[in-house]
Design an enzyme around this catalytic site. Structure first.
Site: not given
Length: 346
Positions: A148-150, A152-153
């Site tokens: 997911g995007c969150y 990953t960061s």
């Protein structure tokens, strides 16, 4: 030439896959699907693709798709992916799935946050596709669960500290902000211009966001023990981008110079992670349109806490770009093929 199908090509991640793969020298996109837009040319849905693709969106028929493609991207909503991924695997195709359906290893955990899983046996087989941490396993995988995007960061922001046990895991707080494209392309009142513009709000407050188990699963593996974090996402009135500010108390004495050196050593040789100099911090503006994750950090002299700031484009390193990075690894291509674009500015 690797023949690729994009299943669920009419959303934001679908268009990004098409855009990025157009510049990939080893790939030919041979099939695209969309249940809602079947029969239309992709250029009708995405005019930016005019004169570059002459593909007609099709209904989802796995056997027909498998006859024309060697490799499958599934860019479907949660639950929809698990209905078709097993069929593609049985037909001998390798898959990168961009939904959350195969990111969690524990079927009970998936059921608690989503719903009962239709093929829980695949949860143990799927490899979590964060290349900087799972490269060797990704190379051998038949099914890669794109992160997911969150997550990953946040995971990239914390990995060096947890791996070296330099922070107290119980003190981790992740405060993340995302552009509106993170909510997808379907029409929702909360995402209308008048609802979003000139506003800035938290959502999923109080430990209820579905990315939490994914984040905790991967951070726990790095830490070598089960951990729980505080995570609060926010919606920002911009198209794309994620900025995560992460706080943690050190487990012992640390110096900023030592931490920056640690991060540079940890990510040495990584094509898409850029560790910034001391007291320099990333901006979503400088990763927009790229597959980079920029990381900056400092030590708060008043509280002693370590502060990490990471920035990604949620649609690229947080979705389609990372999916292509995984595809490259799975097929023995150079990892950066099709992903060399620098960020857009301004």
């Amino acid at each position: 030439m690797l023949k690729v199908a994009i299943v669920g090509a009419s959303g934001y991640t679908g268009i990004e896959l098409l855009r990025l793969l157009h510049g990939h020298p080893e790939v030919s996109v041979t099939c695209v699907t969309s249940e809602q837009s079947a029969g239309k040319n992709v250029a009708e849905i995405f005019p930016t693709l005019r004169s570059r693709y002459n593909l007609v969106l099709e209904n989802l028929e796995p056997v027909r798709i498998a006859e024309r493609a060697d490799f499958i991207f599934t860019a479907l909503p949660h639950k929809a992916a698990m209905e078709v991924v097993p069929t593609f695997l049985k037909l001998g195709k390798r898959v990168v799935d961009l939904s959350a359906d195969y990111r969690l290893h524990d079927a009970r955990e998936y059921a608690a946050w989503y719903e009962p899983h239709m093929n829980p046996e695949l949860l143990k087989e799927a490899i979590y596709g964060l290349p900087e941490l799972r490269r060797e396993k990704i190379a051998e995988a038949d099914l890669v669960a794109n992160p997911g995007c969150y997550p990953t960061s946040i995971i990239l922001g914390l990995a060096p500290l947890l791996k070296k046990k330099l922070v107290n895991p119980a003190t981790i707080i992740a405060d993340a902000k995302s552009g509106v494209s993170g909510a997808g392309r379907s029409a929702k009142v909360d995402n209308l211009y008048c609802e979003v513009n000139d506003g800035f709000k938290a959502y999923g407050v109080g430990g209820v966001h579905r990315h939490i188990p994914e984040i905790e699963q991967e951070l726990s593996l790095l830490a070598g023990k089960q951990l729980t974090i505080t995570f609060t996402p926010h919606l920002v009135p911009m198209d794309r981008g994620i900025l995560s500010t992460i706080y943690a108390e050190p487990a012992g004495e640390v110096s900023l110079a030592g931490l920056v050196e640690l991060y540079r050593d940890f990510y040495h040789g990584e094509a898409f992670v850029r560790v910034l100099p001391e007291n320099n911090f990333p901006s979503t503006a400088f990763v927009r349109g790229s597959n980079f994750c920029d990381i900056g950090l400092t030590v708060d002299k008043r509280t002693g806490r370590i502060v990490i700031v990471s920035a990604i484009d949620n649609l690229i390193k947080g979705a389609s770009g990372q999916a292509i990075q995984n595809m490259n690894i799975m097929n023995g291509f150079p990892e950066n093929l099709g992903l060399e674009s620098l960020g857009l500015f301004p």
